[in-house]
Write a protein that holds these residues in place. Structure first.
Motif: not given
Length: 372
Positions: A146-155
């Motif tokens: 699954t997409i790690d939303t918090e890490a994806a937002v940071a990326a």
């Protein structure tokens, strides 16, 4: 003097060392490696295709409708079936969803621009990005794919992409992305700069979850792409399409080739859309078979990724040779599945009940041999 060595050609640097996309096309009794719909088109549809193509053939001396208005209108009606209205002006069609992706990258990517997706995912996103001289950066996923939303937002804040790809259901894992994640990523991307966010819904008709199409409302830089290859059983047709704000549709027409959709393609797609209910009936059968594969593979002790697509990812193969050795074992017994390069995992497309039975018989033997 001629040469067939790529390294002797003056290739663009980003293409050196790369391989063309493709799955093995082998002559085996059961082919479950390319996520095709296993059911042939019904006779009534084949007859209707012949009628429509016959009509189109009378005018093949003329160029086709450059803007495919009749087809786009029919696709808009199909997308509007579930209550979220989509207009003709919001739809664009091309030769497969890959051409849709290419056109989006030609318009919003290119030299000096960056695209991102969350891998493992559909590898053509990155390949087409490189083919359009768009830099590609992979975003994070969790161990359960699954997409790690918090890490994806940071990326997104770090890389500041110009275009973001979100595949739901995801290929090769089969996992769907929830609407809250898409909203969070869209908002995070726009907070940095205007960014096109593409939701690739090639397999959405097979999903347990609803389409993310309604998220287009109020989000002018969100795009939803679809295909007729999977649910419509028309992989040989090569017809993909997108829904977006009309301004995005106008933008992709800046790079589309003149008369890019042949009259025959348009006629065939229109015939298929006339038989939507019948074709979606096959989808329901495939969804039931997909769920059976998940249940059976889980019962055999495999680690199975929950699937919302017409395929199932399973593993984990960590013995000698890993996933490729397991792939070869299955192939040697007449069944072709996909080794997608996800460590320790294979992917099997949903076939007919008989094809699925043949696959399950082989993996039972595989499991028994590896447990001995």
């Amino acid at each position: 003097m001629t040469t067939n060595r790529l390294d002797a050609l003056p290739l663009r640097p980003e293409l050196r060392g790369k391989s063309p996309y493709g799955a093995p096309q082998l002559d085996v009794p059961v082919r479950l490696n390319t996520n095709e719909n296993p059911y042939p088109l019904p006779d009534a549809l084949v007859a209707r295709i012949a009628e429509r193509v016959g009509e189109a053939a009378r005018d093949l001396n003329r160029y086709p409708d450059r803007d495919a208005v009749e087809l786009r209108t029919a696709l808009a009606a199909y997308l509007s079936r579930d209550g979220f209205e989509v207009t003709t002006e919001q739809v664009w069609a091309a030769n497969g969803s890959n051409e849709v992706i290419q056109q989006l990258l030609q318009v919003f990517g290119g030299p000096g621009r960056l695209a991102t997706g969350f891998e493992p995912s559909y590898s053509m996103h990155g390949l087409i990005a490189r083919g359009t001289s768009t830099e590609w950066v992979s975003g994070p996923r969790r161990a359960d794919f699954t997409i790690d939303t918090e890490a994806a937002v940071a990326a997104l804040a770090t890389h500041r992409p110009d275009i973001v790809f979100i595949t739901s259901p995801n290929n090769p894992t089969g996992t769907a992305v929830d609407r809250e994640t898409v909203i969070a990523l869209y908002e995070a991307a726009q907070a940095v700069k205007p960014t096109v966010v593409v939701v690739d819904e090639a397999y959405v008709e097979f999903s347990h979850a609803d389409s993310l199409l309604p998220l287009l409302d109020g989000r002018p830089l969100l795009v939803v792409s679809r295909t007729m290859s999977k649910a419509f059983g028309a992989a040989g047709l090569r017809l993909g399409y997108l829904a977006a704000d009309p301004a995005v549709v106008d933008a992709v027409q800046l790079v589309r080739l003149p008369y890019h959709l042949s009259a025959v393609t348009q006629a065939t797609a229109l015939a298929a859309l006339e038989h939507t209910d019948t074709l979606l009936g096959y989808v329901e059968q495939l969804k039931a078979e997909r769920d059976r594969l998940v249940t059976e593979l889980t019962a055999l002790g495999f680690d199975v990724t929950p699937s919302d697509a017409n395929f199932v990812q399973f593993g984990v193969f960590d013995g000698p040779g890993g996933a490729h050795a397991a792939w070869q074992y299955i192939l040697d017994r007449g069944v072709l599945v996909r080794d997608n390069g996800v460590p320790g995992r294979l992917r099997v497309s949903t076939g007919t009940p008989a094809e699925n039975d043949a696959f399950l018989d082989v993996v039972r033997g595989l499991k028994k041999e590896h447990s001995a």
